[in-house]
Design a protein around this motif. Structure first.
Motif, mmCIF file in Angstrom:
data_model
loop_
_atom_site.group_PDB
_atom_site.id
_atom_site.type_symbol
_atom_site.label_atom_id
_atom_site.label_comp_id
_atom_site.label_asym_id
_atom_site.label_seq_id
_atom_site.Cartn_x
_atom_site.Cartn_y
_atom_site.Cartn_z
ATOM 1 N N ASN A 79 32.650 4.545 -15.345
ATOM 2 C CA ASN A 79 32.111 4.330 -16.972
ATOM 3 C C ASN A 79 31.160 2.765 -16.888
ATOM 4 N N SER A 106 32.139 -0.253 -18.846
ATOM 5 C CA SER A 106 33.635 -0.723 -18.666
ATOM 6 C C SER A 106 33.454 -2.252 -18.032
ATOM 7 N N TYR A 162 28.137 8.714 -12.540
ATOM 8 C CA TYR A 162 28.091 7.864 -13.856
ATOM 9 C C TYR A 162 28.259 8.683 -15.073
ATOM 10 N N SER A 163 29.360 8.200 -15.939
ATOM 11 C CA SER A 163 29.959 8.935 -17.043
ATOM 12 C C SER A 163 28.612 9.471 -17.835
ATOM 13 N N MET A 173 32.174 15.088 -18.503
ATOM 14 C CA MET A 173 33.300 14.723 -18.019
ATOM 15 C C MET A 173 34.276 15.688 -17.266
ATOM 16 N N SER A 209 39.217 7.129 -11.209
ATOM 17 C CA SER A 209 38.607 6.547 -12.393
ATOM 18 C C SER A 209 38.052 5.074 -12.115
ATOM 19 N N GLY A 240 36.787 1.989 -14.227
ATOM 20 C CA GLY A 240 36.405 1.613 -15.390
ATOM 21 C C GLY A 240 37.932 1.091 -16.044
ATOM 22 N N MET A 256 38.865 5.002 -19.983
ATOM 23 C CA MET A 256 38.423 5.939 -19.016
ATOM 24 C C MET A 256 39.654 6.552 -18.202
#
Length: 306
Positions: free
Chosen positions: A14, A17, A44-45, A51, A67, A69, A73
Motif C-alpha cells: 500500500n 501507508s 503496488y496496491s 487485490m 502485507s 503497509g 492493509m
C-alpha cells in the motif's frame, strides 16, 4: 535454510501507508529475500477488487502473501488470504502496526527478512463482523465503537503532526467532544446495557499505535475480549488515557471486561455511533430498535508467519 524448502513471496504494497513509507520499507526486504534465492513479486496496491485477484493468484502459485503497509492493509489481506487457504506474512509500514506488534514482528529489515524466510507458520484467530446489509467482513485485530472509532476518523486527518503524536492527539480530541451512548451488548446470549463511551471487541491486545486496550487477549484462544468503558466525565477519561498504554485501565471501576465467542452490539445516541476495525472506518452501529451488529470469533482462521 535448504534451497529445496525456500519460500516464494508476493509482496503487496500500500504506497500510502505510513505517509508513503511503505515503498521504501519494501526495498531492502525484497532484496534480501531475492539474495536468499526466493522468487519475489512486488505489486503496488491497485485497489480492493484487484487485490482479491492478486491474492488468489499468489496463493494458487503457493506464494506467501506479504502485507506491506498498516493495519488496514493487513486486515483486508488477512481476510482474503484466510478465505483462500494461504499463508500471510507481515512487513509493517503503517502508522499503528498493532497486529505486527502483537505477533512480535521485528523493526529491522534484516530481521524482518529472516522472519519471512525462517519463521514458523502458526494459526491465529480472526474476527467476523456483520454490520448492516453488508456481508461478513474479516478483521484481524479489533472492532471498536464510540470514542475510539471517532479517534480513528480524526487520526486520518492529522497527517500534519509527527507520527508519534497523531494517535494521542486524536484520542484527546475525540474524548473532548464525545457524547455517551446507550449500548446493548449481548455476549453469547447474555444481554447487558451500558451508558458507555466505548465498546471494543478484541482479538489482539493492541490498537491505536500501542494502546494495550485488551491486555489479556491472545490470538489463538478462540475467544473475544470485550472491553466496555462506561461513560464518565471528559476530564476523568482524559486522565485515564495513559493507563491504556500498559493495560492498567482495566482496573478502573468504569471498565468492564468480558469474554465470549459471539457479541451483538447496538446503541442509541444523539449522533450515530461510529464503528471502526483495524484503523479503518466501517460504518455506524445500528440503533437499539434495529438488528444488531454481530462480531464472531473464527478460531485458527489464518495461517501467518510469526
Amino acid at each position: 535454510m535448504n534451497a529445496l524448502h525456500l519460500r516464494n513471496f508476493t509482496l503487496l504494497v500500500n504506497p500510502a501507508s505510513g505517509g508513503g513509507a511503505a515503498p521504501d520499507a519494501v526495498v531492502p526486504v525484497a532484496q534480501q529475500l531475492r539474495e536468499a534465492g526466493c522468487r519475489v513479486d512486488v505489486t503496488y496496491s491497485p485497489g480492493p477488487k484487484a487485490m482479491d485477484a492478486l491474492v488468489g493468484a499468489a496463493v494458487d502459485r503457493g506464494d506467501v502473501v506479504v502485507s506491506v503497509g498498516g493495519d488496514g492493509m493487513l486486515s483486508s489481506l488477512a481476510g482474503a488470504v484466510s478465505l483462500r487457504g494461504g499463508t500471510l506474512g507481515l512487513l509493517p509500514a503503517g502508522r499503528g502496526n498493532d497486529f505486527a506488534r502483537m505477533l512480535g514482528v521485528p523493526d529491522d529489515p534484516r530481521d524482518q527478512a529472516r522472519l519471512l524466510l525462517e519463521g514458523v507458520v502458526r494459526r491465529v484467530d480472526l474476527l467476523s463482523l456483520t454490520l448492516g446489509d453488508a456481508g461478513p467482513r474479516r478483521v484481524a485485530g479489533s472492532v471498536y465503537s464510540g470514542v475510539d472509532a471517532r479517534a480513528g476518523e480524526i487520526v486520518d486527518t492529522a497527517h500534519w503532526l509527527p507520527k508519534q503524536l497523531q494517535y494521542p492527539y486524536a484520542a484527546l480530541r475525540a474524548l473532548a467532544t464525545y457524547t455517551p451512548a446507550r449500548y446493548r451488548v449481548s455476549v453469547d446470549g447474555e444481554v447487558r446495557h451500558y451508558d458507555a463511551a466505548n465498546v471494543v471487541v478484541a482479538n489482539s491486545s493492541f490498537y491505536g499505535k500501542g494502546m494495550k486496550i485488551a491486555p489479556h487477549a491472545t490470538l489463538d484462544d478462540g475467544l473475544l475480549d470485550i472491553i466496555v468503558i462506561e461513560a464518565a466525565g471528559k476530564l476523568d477519561l482524559m486522565r485515564s488515557l495513559p493507563k491504556v498504554y500498559d493495560g492498567r485501565h482495566v482496573e478502573l471501576d468504569q471498565v468492564t471486561v468480558l469474554t465470549g465467542r459471539r457479541v451483538e452490539i447496538s446503541a442509541d445516541a444523539r449522533v450515530p455511533v461510529p464503528v471502526g476495525g483495524d484503523g479503518e472506518p466501517l460504518g455506524v452501529l445500528p440503533a437499539l430498535s434495529a438488528a444488531p451488529a454481530v462480531v464472531e470469533i473464527l478460531p485458527g482462521a489464518l495461517a501467518v508467519i510469526a
